[in-house]
Scaffold this motif. Structure first.
Motif, PDB file in Angstrom:
ATOM      1  N   MET A  52     -12.848   9.197   1.655  1.00  0.00           N
ATOM      2  CA  MET A  52     -11.934   8.231   0.660  1.00  0.00           C
ATOM      3  C   MET A  52     -10.376   8.600   0.799  1.00  0.00           C
ATOM      4  O   MET A  52      -9.613   8.122   0.805  1.00  0.00           O
ATOM      5  N   SER A  53     -10.349   9.865   0.949  1.00  0.00           N
ATOM      6  CA  SER A  53      -8.726  10.394   1.395  1.00  0.00           C
ATOM      7  C   SER A  53      -8.113   9.621   2.583  1.00  0.00           C
ATOM      8  O   SER A  53      -6.989   9.298   2.512  1.00  0.00           O
ATOM      9  N   ALA A  54      -8.943   9.327   3.561  1.00  0.00           N
ATOM     10  CA  ALA A  54      -8.445   8.703   4.586  1.00  0.00           C
ATOM     11  C   ALA A  54      -7.900   6.997   4.065  1.00  0.00           C
ATOM     12  O   ALA A  54      -7.070   6.768   4.436  1.00  0.00           O
ATOM     13  N   ARG A  55      -8.749   6.437   3.101  1.00  0.00           N
ATOM     14  CA  ARG A  55      -8.437   5.161   2.775  1.00  0.00           C
ATOM     15  C   ARG A  55      -7.110   5.384   1.607  1.00  0.00           C
ATOM     16  O   ARG A  55      -6.253   4.381   1.808  1.00  0.00           O
ATOM     17  N   VAL A  56      -6.989   6.218   1.045  1.00  0.00           N
ATOM     18  CA  VAL A  56      -5.702   6.505   0.195  1.00  0.00           C
ATOM     19  C   VAL A  56      -4.659   6.508   1.180  1.00  0.00           C
ATOM     20  O   VAL A  56      -3.372   6.160   0.949  1.00  0.00           O
ATOM     21  N   HIS A  57      -4.715   7.442   2.249  1.00  0.00           N
ATOM     22  CA  HIS A  57      -3.773   7.482   3.008  1.00  0.00           C
ATOM     23  C   HIS A  57      -3.177   6.250   3.620  1.00  0.00           C
ATOM     24  O   HIS A  57      -1.998   6.132   3.930  1.00  0.00           O
ATOM     25  N   GLN A  58      -4.292   5.236   4.059  1.00  0.00           N
ATOM     26  CA  GLN A  58      -4.022   4.046   4.671  1.00  0.00           C
ATOM     27  C   GLN A  58      -3.235   3.244   3.571  1.00  0.00           C
ATOM     28  O   GLN A  58      -2.180   2.548   3.927  1.00  0.00           O
ATOM     29  N   HIS A  59      -3.640   3.393   2.408  1.00  0.00           N
ATOM     30  CA  HIS A  59      -2.789   2.646   1.200  1.00  0.00           C
ATOM     31  C   HIS A  59      -1.434   3.205   1.347  1.00  0.00           C
ATOM     32  O   HIS A  59      -0.544   2.343   1.286  1.00  0.00           O
ATOM     33  N   ASN A  60      -1.302   4.265   1.392  1.00  0.00           N
ATOM     34  CA  ASN A  60      -0.047   5.154   1.085  1.00  0.00           C
ATOM     35  C   ASN A  60       0.882   4.755   2.394  1.00  0.00           C
ATOM     36  O   ASN A  60       2.239   4.883   2.388  1.00  0.00           O
ATOM     37  N   LEU A  61       0.368   4.331   3.685  1.00  0.00           N
ATOM     38  CA  LEU A  61       1.088   3.887   4.670  1.00  0.00           C
ATOM     39  C   LEU A  61       1.340   2.433   4.607  1.00  0.00           C
ATOM     40  O   LEU A  61       1.963   1.820   5.501  1.00  0.00           O
ATOM     41  N   GLY A  62       1.021   1.827   3.683  1.00  0.00           N
ATOM     42  CA  GLY A  62       1.166   0.186   3.366  1.00  0.00           C
ATOM     43  C   GLY A  62       0.295  -0.658   4.049  1.00  0.00           C
ATOM     44  O   GLY A  62       0.553  -1.713   4.423  1.00  0.00           O
ATOM     45  N   LEU A  63      -1.058  -0.042   4.547  1.00  0.00           N
ATOM     46  CA  LEU A  63      -1.935  -0.884   5.110  1.00  0.00           C
ATOM     47  C   LEU A  63      -3.091  -1.271   4.296  1.00  0.00           C
ATOM     48  O   LEU A  63      -3.914  -1.676   4.537  1.00  0.00           O
ATOM     49  N   GLY A  64      -2.642  -1.354   3.066  1.00  0.00           N
ATOM     50  CA  GLY A  64      -3.532  -2.031   2.072  1.00  0.00           C
ATOM     51  C   GLY A  64      -3.026  -3.626   1.631  1.00  0.00           C
ATOM     52  O   GLY A  64      -2.102  -3.987   2.274  1.00  0.00           O
ATOM     53  N   ALA A  65      -3.512  -3.983   0.729  1.00  0.00           N
ATOM     54  CA  ALA A  65      -3.218  -5.257   0.049  1.00  0.00           C
ATOM     55  C   ALA A  65      -1.993  -5.293  -0.396  1.00  0.00           C
ATOM     56  O   ALA A  65      -1.268  -4.201  -0.851  1.00  0.00           O
ATOM     57  N   GLU A  66      -1.453  -6.575  -0.672  1.00  0.00           N
ATOM     58  CA  GLU A  66       0.263  -6.621  -0.960  1.00  0.00           C
ATOM     59  C   GLU A  66       0.397  -5.842  -2.267  1.00  0.00           C
ATOM     60  O   GLU A  66       1.299  -5.461  -2.476  1.00  0.00           O
ATOM     61  N   TYR A  67      -0.800  -6.142  -3.254  1.00  0.00           N
ATOM     62  CA  TYR A  67      -0.671  -5.436  -4.410  1.00  0.00           C
ATOM     63  C   TYR A  67      -0.308  -4.017  -4.417  1.00  0.00           C
ATOM     64  O   TYR A  67       0.380  -3.609  -5.185  1.00  0.00           O
ATOM     65  N   THR A  68      -1.221  -3.486  -3.570  1.00  0.00           N
ATOM     66  CA  THR A  68      -1.125  -1.781  -3.548  1.00  0.00           C
ATOM     67  C   THR A  68       0.325  -1.506  -2.672  1.00  0.00           C
ATOM     68  O   THR A  68       0.974  -0.660  -3.278  1.00  0.00           O
ATOM     69  N   ARG A  69       0.787  -2.457  -1.791  1.00  0.00           N
ATOM     70  CA  ARG A  69       1.872  -2.053  -1.270  1.00  0.00           C
ATOM     71  C   ARG A  69       3.041  -1.755  -2.018  1.00  0.00           C
ATOM     72  O   ARG A  69       4.120  -1.449  -1.848  1.00  0.00           O
ATOM     73  N   ARG A  70       3.219  -2.804  -2.969  1.00  0.00           N
ATOM     74  CA  ARG A  70       4.293  -2.894  -3.775  1.00  0.00           C
ATOM     75  C   ARG A  70       4.212  -1.656  -5.001  1.00  0.00           C
ATOM     76  O   ARG A  70       5.014  -1.563  -6.068  1.00  0.00           O
ATOM     77  N   ARG A  71       3.104  -0.975  -4.901  1.00  0.00           N
ATOM     78  CA  ARG A  71       2.748   0.101  -6.004  1.00  0.00           C
ATOM     79  C   ARG A  71       2.625   1.476  -5.315  1.00  0.00           C
ATOM     80  O   ARG A  71       2.118   2.322  -5.982  1.00  0.00           O
ATOM     81  N   LEU A  72       3.507   1.687  -4.065  1.00  0.00           N
ATOM     82  CA  LEU A  72       3.324   3.083  -3.716  1.00  0.00           C
ATOM     83  C   LEU A  72       4.052   4.205  -4.328  1.00  0.00           C
ATOM     84  O   LEU A  72       5.098   3.916  -4.718  1.00  0.00           O
ATOM     85  N   PRO A  73       3.743   5.418  -4.270  1.00  0.00           N
ATOM     86  CA  PRO A  73       2.497   5.906  -3.686  1.00  0.00           C
ATOM     87  C   PRO A  73       1.156   5.542  -4.635  1.00  0.00           C
ATOM     88  O   PRO A  73       1.232   5.651  -5.795  1.00  0.00           O
TER      89      PRO A  73
END
Length: 82
Positions: free
Chosen positions: A1-22
């Protein structure tokens, strides 16, 4: 799961998530099937903030009282927390 959180924090998730980093993982649940995981994710996304906070805090007995409407937690009647 930490890999997925890392992907999100790199901006590789959904647009919703990208606007709410980290992002930070505050709750997780393992399912046997991917469709169950997607269903659970969509179910929780539709919850009120108060209900999501109760889930994060582990107050599972509070969840039914925080449900919207009279039909329960899900339009399909699936309840992952019984």
């Amino acid at each position: 799961m930490s890999a997925r959180v890392h992907q999100h924090n790199l901006g590789l998730g959904a647009e919703y998530t990208r606007r709410r980093l980290p992002v930070e993982l505050v709750w997780s649940h393992e399912t046997e099937k991917i469709d169950e995981a997607f269903g659970l994710e969509k179910q929780i996304q539709n919850w009120s903030r108060a209900k999501r906070i109760a889930l994060i805090e582990g107050r599972f007995k509070d969840l039914p009282g925080l449900a919207r409407g009279r039909t329960g937690w899900s339009k399909r009647g699936v309840n992952y927390f019984d």
